[in-house]
Design an enzyme around this catalytic site. Sequence first.
Site, PDB file in Angstrom:
ATOM      1  N   GLU A 164       0.841  -1.196   0.000  1.00 46.40           N
ATOM      2  CA  GLU A 164       0.000   0.000   0.000  1.00 46.40           C
ATOM      3  C   GLU A 164       0.877   1.248   0.000  1.00 46.40           C
ATOM      4  OE1 GLU A 164      -4.172  -0.990   1.659  1.00 46.40           O
ATOM      5  OE2 GLU A 164      -2.917  -0.372   3.327  1.00 46.40           O
ATOM      6  N   SER A 210      -6.709   3.392  -2.839  1.00 51.65           N
ATOM      7  CA  SER A 210      -7.694   3.960  -3.767  1.00 51.65           C
ATOM      8  C   SER A 210      -8.202   2.948  -4.802  1.00 51.65           C
ATOM      9  CB  SER A 210      -7.136   5.211  -4.457  1.00 51.65           C
ATOM     10  OG  SER A 210      -6.851   6.220  -3.498  1.00 51.65           O
ATOM     11  N   GLY A 231     -10.036  -0.030   1.104  1.00 47.05           N
ATOM     12  CA  GLY A 231     -10.507   0.802   2.205  1.00 47.05           C
ATOM     13  C   GLY A 231     -11.892   1.357   1.915  1.00 47.05           C
ATOM     14  N   GLY A 232     -11.944   2.618   1.513  1.00 42.05           N
ATOM     15  CA  GLY A 232     -13.220   3.325   1.315  1.00 42.05           C
ATOM     16  C   GLY A 232     -14.263   2.550   0.511  1.00 42.05           C
TER      17      GLY A 232
HETATM   18  P1  13P Z   1      -8.461   3.310   0.419  1.00 43.62           P
HETATM   19  O1  13P Z   1      -8.950   2.161  -0.429  1.00 43.62           O
HETATM   20  O2  13P Z   1      -9.566   4.067   1.081  1.00 43.62           O
HETATM   21  O3  13P Z   1      -7.495   4.172  -0.331  1.00 43.62           O
HETATM   22  O4  13P Z   1      -7.634   2.664   1.626  1.00 43.62           O
HETATM   23  C1  13P Z   1      -6.671   1.714   1.346  1.00 43.62           C
HETATM   24  C2  13P Z   1      -6.229   1.095   2.594  1.00 43.62           C
HETATM   25  O5  13P Z   1      -5.529   1.709   3.398  1.00 43.62           O
HETATM   26  C3  13P Z   1      -6.666  -0.268   2.883  1.00 43.62           C
HETATM   27  O6  13P Z   1      -5.993  -0.799   3.974  1.00 43.62           O
END
Ligand code: 13P
Length: 254
Positions: A164, A210, A231-232
């Site tokens: 990440e 993302s 994440g989101g």
């Molecule tokens: P996003 O998908 O919101 O960018 O977050 C990624 C994340 O940190 C998953 O652990």
Amino acid sequence: MRLPIIAGNWKMNATLKEAIDLVREMTERLDRIKGVEKVLCPPFISLATIKELITGSSIKLGAQNMHFEERGAYTGEISPSMLIGLCDFVILGHSERRHYFGESDEVVNKKVKAALRAGLKPILCVGERLEENEMGRTREVVTTQVKLALSGVSPPEELVIAYEPVWAIGTGRPSTPEQANDTIGIIRSAIAELYGEAIASEIRIQYGGSVTSGNIGGFMQQPEIDGALVGGASLKAEEFLSIVEQTAAIKKVR
Ligand code: 13P
């Protein structure tokens, strides 16, 4: 063949009621998707209830963090043994833990060892910051993070790694699939140096940062990328289902 793995990291989102609603909305369809390991990582307080909701399905649970000690005077912390029976996975060393809560590579290493001792599968997160990326230090940063996190750890077949890049998390600005594939190849080489080619070829490495239903396809076309840590987009049932469905379709034809 590595089984692709999509995990939803809900972070500090969803009350218990919201968590129940989200899981109810997804369970049936998510359960039916074959060829992808599906993992939900809600906040600690929702784990036990969600465990009941998904019992009998192919969905698995993960925690977002844990302490490395088994018990003791660590106010507010959760121990490995408290997660046994609830979770199969535990996210460790997430960049938000490293940066907001000061988790060092040494602490992450202790957590990886504690998780494996407890029979939990770590999802070990690594990734470079923007300035490190811009200085061309990505290889050095991720290799060091992997080696320090796994220092003194015997070949961890149950390990999952999530690459990440910090600059891609929550920014709406993902890595390109090619860049992510290259860095994941670097991480796999680091694993090969530690444990040999055979283990390195078996360990699953996800991309995170993302990821959405609109860009998952590009990532899953890449040979080194074995899934995603989302994440989101994992907080929206349709988005998450679409991400898992596309992964199943693309990795199947490969
Ligand atoms: P996003 O998908 O919101 O960018 O977050 C990624 C994340 O940190 C998953 O652990």
